[in-house]
Every structure is written in C-alpha cells, then in structure tokens.
Design a protein around this motif. Structure first.
Motif, short mmCIF file in Angstrom:
data_model
loop_
_atom_site.label_atom_id
_atom_site.label_comp_id
_atom_site.label_asym_id
_atom_site.label_seq_id
_atom_site.Cartn_x
_atom_site.Cartn_y
_atom_site.Cartn_z
N UNK A 1 -10.13 -5.14 -14.80
CA UNK A 1 -10.71 -4.85 -13.48
C UNK A 1 -9.62 -4.85 -12.41
N UNK A 2 -8.71 -5.80 -12.50
CA UNK A 2 -7.61 -5.86 -11.54
C UNK A 2 -6.75 -4.60 -11.65
N UNK A 3 -6.47 -4.19 -12.89
CA UNK A 3 -5.63 -3.00 -13.10
C UNK A 3 -6.28 -1.77 -12.49
N UNK A 4 -7.61 -1.66 -12.60
CA UNK A 4 -8.31 -0.51 -12.04
C UNK A 4 -8.16 -0.48 -10.53
N UNK A 5 -8.26 -1.65 -9.90
CA UNK A 5 -8.08 -1.72 -8.44
C UNK A 5 -6.64 -1.36 -8.07
N UNK A 6 -5.66 -1.90 -8.81
CA UNK A 6 -4.25 -1.65 -8.49
C UNK A 6 -3.89 -0.18 -8.63
N UNK A 7 -4.58 0.53 -9.50
CA UNK A 7 -4.24 1.94 -9.73
C UNK A 7 -4.46 2.80 -8.49
N UNK A 8 -5.23 2.30 -7.53
CA UNK A 8 -5.49 3.06 -6.30
C UNK A 8 -4.48 2.74 -5.20
N UNK B 1 -2.21 2.22 -17.24
CA UNK B 1 -3.17 2.97 -16.44
C UNK B 1 -2.89 2.83 -14.94
N UNK B 2 -2.13 1.80 -14.56
CA UNK B 2 -1.74 1.63 -13.16
C UNK B 2 -0.62 2.57 -12.79
N UNK B 3 0.36 2.73 -13.68
CA UNK B 3 1.59 3.45 -13.35
C UNK B 3 1.61 4.91 -13.77
N UNK B 4 0.83 5.29 -14.75
CA UNK B 4 0.88 6.69 -15.19
C UNK B 4 0.49 7.66 -14.07
N UNK B 5 -0.52 7.35 -13.22
CA UNK B 5 -0.83 8.28 -12.12
C UNK B 5 0.27 8.37 -11.07
N UNK B 6 1.18 7.38 -11.03
CA UNK B 6 2.26 7.40 -10.05
C UNK B 6 3.41 8.31 -10.50
N UNK B 7 3.52 8.53 -11.78
CA UNK B 7 4.59 9.36 -12.32
C UNK B 7 4.30 10.85 -12.07
N UNK B 8 5.34 11.68 -11.94
CA UNK B 8 5.11 13.12 -11.83
C UNK B 8 4.36 13.62 -13.06
N UNK B 9 3.54 14.63 -12.88
CA UNK B 9 2.75 15.14 -14.00
C UNK B 9 3.64 15.63 -15.14
N UNK B 10 4.84 16.07 -14.83
CA UNK B 10 5.77 16.59 -15.84
C UNK B 10 6.97 15.65 -16.03
N UNK B 11 6.74 14.35 -15.91
CA UNK B 11 7.87 13.41 -15.96
C UNK B 11 8.66 13.49 -17.26
#
Length: 283
Positions: free
Chosen positions: A28-35, A59-69
C-alpha cells in the motif's frame, strides 16, 4: 473524570494501541509512493522501515524511468550491471554518464526523469580549432568536461555538431553554453578578463538545427553580458518515436568577414526537455 478513568482502565487491560504508519502494508505504501516525485520518495523513505522497504519497490521507480530506458542504457553504456532493481537503474542514469569517448554525457533529471545531454567543445567541429593563433583549449573547473575552447580573435566563426540518440518522445530544446571573456582565479576569487572581447555587438550569431525526420529551425541573437556563462537557446525539436534514435545536426555561425570578433569561450551544447527552459534562465 469518567474519561480519565476509562482510559486508565484501557491501559491496564492492555487495549490495542492505535495503528501507526509503520503498520501499513508495504504494498500500500509503495502504491502511494509511485505517485510522488523521486525527491519526495527519498524523503519519506526515512520515516520508518515500512516506507524504506516500499521505496525500493520496482513499481515505484519503473514509471519514473524513460519509456525506452533500455535503449538509452544500450547507447550510453558499454557494460551495464545486470539484475539491478529499478531504483538502482534510476540512480545510475541520474549520474552524468560519459559516452562517445567522453565527449558527450547523458543523464536523467533527478526530479522529473527527463533525458538530458551535453556535448563538449571537443565533441564539436570548430573551424580553425587546430590553429593556435586563433583557438586554444583552456582547462577550467567551470565546465562539466573540465575544458573549454577559447577564441582570441577570428574572422570566420563556425561551430558544428551532431548527435544520434534514442530520445524519449517529447519536445526538446538545444542550447549553446557560451561566455564572453576568459575566466580565471586570483587569490581564490573568480575574475574574468574581457581584454579580447569584441565584435559580437556588430552582427548576431546564427543558430541552426536539422533532424533526421526533416525538422529545421533557425534563430539568431547577439552575444552579450561578458563574464558569465549563458545558455543561448538555439532551437526546439520534437521526438515522436521513442523506439528509434533521432539524429540531430546543429550549428552556430558568424561568418560576416567585414570585421573580426574574439574573446569567446565555447563550453558545450546542451539538450534538455523544453520545460527546462525557464529553469536554465537562472542557471
């Protein structure tokens, strides 16, 4: 008084304590941190063990990476460690990573994850650079490459460069980092010698940009404010396809041979997401 007695009785009977932040499930914490933005995530990771563990989740950091990292890693690194978690990959990419023989550096902005590039003066094609009567390389701590190109006096200024890079989709701005005057230190204080600065107020320099998908842009401006580094905005370009590299060619010229010009330091060419333009005004 009745409230006080009931609370005392509860304590004596071992009533369960109130839930704390540390009792929250890590998922649950990770889901909040992902935003949140990366700096905010790192701050909250210091709260307790649950937040610290959740802050490492992919799941927290993958959305922060470029889509083509993965393509960015392939372009920049010859050898990249395997089995790194997404947080470790993000941290590695946020460092200024040299490639192309150290003449270029790429990194992610720590706050937004935007891809940034810098091309050194030694990675540019500068007309007459080998003629020491006009040009010389100067060591300096004021450049991320520790060297800038300095022209004392010249009739014909032409600086060209190119880069082939897998930019994520978006709009980017390209800048030339320049300074009028030669900076040095005396008794621990920075000074700038404007002795050879001349000719830049007569005619403007011209910037041009071409991309492999047919984009072309031109701008011009006068160089001014001796003694400080300025990021001169040259042009913008748009990347639509993240899955293929975009080739960019760019130039800076002042080829009016009716007068000489000199006293110019050329540090690098910078490529940033366009939203950084306002930030660079105060850089």
């Amino acid at each position: 008084m009745g409230t006080g007695v009931s609370l005392l009785a509860c304590e004596n009977e071992g009533c369960p304590s109130r839930p704390r932040l540390g009792d929250l499930p890590e998922d649950c914490v990770a889901l909040v941190l992902s935003y949140l933005d990366p700096p905010e995530i790192c701050k909250l990771a210091k709260l307790n063990r649950a937040f610290r563990g959740a802050s490492r989740a992919d799941l927290v950091w993958e959305p922060k990476l470029p889509s083509n990292y993965c393509l960015v890693i392939e372009k920049v690194f010859k050898d990249f460690p395997e089995n790194l978690c997404k947080k470790e990959i993000y941290a590695r990419l946020c460092q200024p990573n040299p490639f192309d023989g150290g003449t270029k550096k790429a990194w992610l902005d720590k706050r937004t994850g935007g891809v940034c590039l810098s091309i050194s003066s030694k990675g540019l094609a500068i007309t007459g650079i080998d003629d020491r009567r006009y040009w010389t390389y100067i060591p300096t701590e004021e450049s991320r490459f520790n060297t800038v190109a300095y022209v004392q006096q010249i009739w014909w200024l032409e600086v060209d460069g190119e880069v082939d890079f897998p930019f994520p989709a978006g709009t980017y701005s390209i800048f030339f980092r320049l300074q009028l005057g030669r900076a040095s230190k005396r008794l621990g204080r920075r000074i700038c010698n404007p002795e050879h600065v001349h000719g830049w107020d007569i005619k403007p320099v011209r910037f041009q940009l071409w991309t492999s998908d047919g984009q072309h842009a031109t701008s011009q401006c006068f160089l001014d404010e001796p003694g400080r580094w300025i990021q001169y905005h040259a042009a913008d370009f748009v990347v639509d396809n993240s899955n293929a590299p975009t080739k960019i060619k760019f130039s800076m010229t002042q080829i009016d041979c009716t007068h000489t010009k000199g006293g110019l330091c050329v540090d690098s060419v910078l490529i940033y997401p366009r939203e950084f333009r306002e930030r660079l005004k105060h850089f």
